[in-house]
Structure formats: C-alpha cells, structure tokens
Write a protein that holds these residues in place. Sequence first.
Motif, mmCIF file in Angstrom:
data_model
loop_
_atom_site.group_PDB
_atom_site.id
_atom_site.type_symbol
_atom_site.label_atom_id
_atom_site.label_comp_id
_atom_site.label_asym_id
_atom_site.label_seq_id
_atom_site.Cartn_x
_atom_site.Cartn_y
_atom_site.Cartn_z
ATOM 1 N N GLU A 1 0.858 -1.178 0.000
ATOM 2 C CA GLU A 1 0.000 0.000 0.000
ATOM 3 C C GLU A 1 0.897 1.232 0.000
ATOM 4 O O GLU A 1 1.829 1.334 0.796
ATOM 5 N N ILE A 2 0.632 2.159 -0.921
ATOM 6 C CA ILE A 2 1.364 3.424 -0.955
ATOM 7 C C ILE A 2 0.491 4.501 -0.338
ATOM 8 O O ILE A 2 -0.654 4.701 -0.762
ATOM 9 N N VAL A 3 1.027 5.170 0.682
ATOM 10 C CA VAL A 3 0.296 6.190 1.421
ATOM 11 C C VAL A 3 0.982 7.544 1.185
ATOM 12 O O VAL A 3 2.198 7.660 1.358
ATOM 13 N N ALA A 4 0.205 8.543 0.776
ATOM 14 C CA ALA A 4 0.752 9.873 0.497
ATOM 15 C C ALA A 4 0.497 10.806 1.668
ATOM 16 O O ALA A 4 -0.609 10.842 2.224
ATOM 17 N N PHE A 5 1.521 11.583 2.030
ATOM 18 C CA PHE A 5 1.434 12.577 3.096
ATOM 19 C C PHE A 5 1.788 13.941 2.508
ATOM 20 O O PHE A 5 2.841 14.098 1.885
ATOM 21 N N ARG A 6 0.916 14.913 2.721
ATOM 22 C CA ARG A 6 1.129 16.247 2.154
ATOM 23 C C ARG A 6 1.470 17.242 3.257
ATOM 24 O O ARG A 6 0.753 17.339 4.258
ATOM 25 N N PRO A 7 2.565 18.026 3.099
ATOM 26 C CA PRO A 7 2.896 19.050 4.093
ATOM 27 C C PRO A 7 1.974 20.252 3.963
ATOM 28 O O PRO A 7 1.496 20.576 2.876
#
Length: 392
Positions: free
Chosen positions: A217-223
Amino acid sequence: MTPIDSAALDPSVWTATCLAQMERATAELRRGGPVALLEGDEAALVLAAEMLEQPALAALLAANGTGQGGVGKGIRLAVTAERAEALVKQGLVPPAPVAGTEGDYRLLALSGALAAEAIRQVADPTASPVAWLSAGIAPAADVAPALCQGAIELTKAARLLPAALIVLVPREALDQWVDPAFRLAARDLAYWRRNAAGSLRRVGSARVPLEGAEEVEIVAFRPGDGGKEHLAIVIGKLDPAQPVLARLHSECFTGDLLGSLRCDCGAQLRGAIAAIAESGAGVLLYLAQEGRGIGLVNKLRAYRLQDAGADTMDANLQLGYGADERLYQPAAEMLRQLGVGAVRLLTNNPDKVTGLAQCGIEVTERVPHVFPSNDHNERYLSTKAVRFGHMF
C-alpha cells in the motif's frame, strides 16, 4: 494578509497562516518577484539572486531609500558562509574577515553599477568566474541578522541557490513595492521550520502491487506549506508492537527513475523493497528531499562541480548549502501516523539513526544496506565513507 501577531492568535490559526505565507513567499521568489521580511521596526525587500533580471534589479535600486526618511543603504547580498569562502578563493570577495557576521551567513555590499547577470554569477558557482566583479563587492554589516538569515532561509525553502538580494525600505513605503500577501515576519521562519513537519496530513492511499512485493500500500502525506508529498511504501502488515523494518529513502530522479550510475540510489531503493518483502513486512519512506535536500536542479549543479574536481560534500558547500540539508521530522511524523514508534533501520548512514532518535522514534537496530560499486560511483561511495561516516 499582513504579518501575523503570534500572541493574538490561536496556535492552530498561526500555523495555518504561517504556512500559507511561506508557500506564497517561496512561489514568488521562484518566479523572480520580491517578498518583504519584517523584523522589529525594520523592513527589507528580498529577491532570490538566482532569479534576478535587469528590470527587477532596477526596481530594487529605485526602492533603495524610498519614502520619507528613506534608508538608502544600497543593495546587499546575503550568502552562506560556505559560498562566501568559495568567493574569497575565486578572488571575488576580499579575503579579510567580514565584520559583524553572525551565524552561517555573510553580507556583501554590491555596487549599483553591477548588472543582473554579474550578480547571478556571484550566486552560482557553476558560472564562469569574472575577475572584474571584485571591484563591485565589499563586506557589509548593516542589516539585522534575522533579516539576513531569513532571506537565505527563504531561498533554501524555494529550492533556489541560497543567495538573496536585500534592500532596506521604510515600513510605510512597503505598499509601493510588495503586496501584503508576500510579507513575512522574520521570526515566523523559525516557527515554520519547527512546525512544517507536524503539518503532514495523510491525503491518499492505494494498493499498488510491486515486482517482488505484491502486498503493498502506498500512502501519500502532504505538508501544510504546499510542498511536495512524501510517500510511505507499506509492505505487508505492520505490527506496531514490534520494531518495524524501515528504510528512509530520499527521492533521486536520476538514480531511481533513470538508473544513473553516479550514485547507488536505484540499487538501494529496489534492494530495500526486496529486503522488506523477504522479511514479511515493513515500510520504505520515500522522502521528497532530492540531492540531500537541495533539490534536483541544485543536484545537477553539484554534479558539474564534481566533474570539475569537487567531491560530493565540497560540491554542496560550494553551492552554499550544508553538506546534508535533509530533515528527519517528516519521516518521524509519517511513522507516528502509521502507528510505528520503533524501527529496525535499513541504512549505512549513522546520521539517520541519530536523526530519527532525536525526533522521537526508537531505532533498535541498524541493518546494513550495502551494494556493489561501479566505475562511475566509486568516488561517490568513498566520499560517503570517509567524509560522511557511512558504514559499508
């Protein structure tokens, strides 16, 4: 939006406002426009030296000393101490110590006769040295340290060369030169550095089977400052009750995507995914910190300096950056949001172990992560070992 008063705002409002101002300011610098930094009663127009064109230089000269009781000190250039040292060696800056210098910057006074192209050459070590520039540059110490350091911080945040033009102007004259949306209190830059990582939000995820690791699973985190997303590649099912096998991998366009032989990044990326899959579970954090945090364009400039004889560390220093500009707060925050508090870290770099630990993540074990060299990256790997202390 005017600069914010931290004492008058709820901390959450301050965070959102500060991050929004930083996003606007860095975008404006990247397009070659000026922003304003405020410190006490002082105000300064700031423009990235790398982006300077003749019309913008003419505007800065016009802004110098405008308004009633104008400042009129002239144009100043703030560079890092590392870049200043390189300029001294080139004969472009007098070798005498610069009086009034604080921290990691040097302040230089520029002659009004210097053209925009010449000033860009001062900022860019990959440009051909021009001997006559030395006649138009002199040491200075007449701008507040917070404004100088803040200007350099802004250019770094914009992923530009860390060199900034500064012109002091009366605060009552700011409306003539800079829209309120592009004004920052210098003190807020330190707050931004401390809190940008804490603003990471999980914004999307999907199952993405990979070659050799199908349960992914690829999880994206945005600043919150509008910067590039960081990615967590979660392999298998994590067990937060046990130290998780983890790898911190800084993105490398040339190595990861193109298979560059100048580094070992591509091999490290694919090798880490394979090792985590073989172990059953773990996570690879793919961090938006290209070129040890200096960005892709500056990494390409560093390559040119390496081709001219510099090693990896000296190339970064000549550009005006530190040897390693990466931050570990984003990685630690991503791990926390994934429920991970302790890791077995796949790395040869002791700084990653120390950096994660300082950010509250326990590193129970360093797991070696070594790959064969080739004719193109032997010097690169040797520099890692000798100067950065990597353990191969």
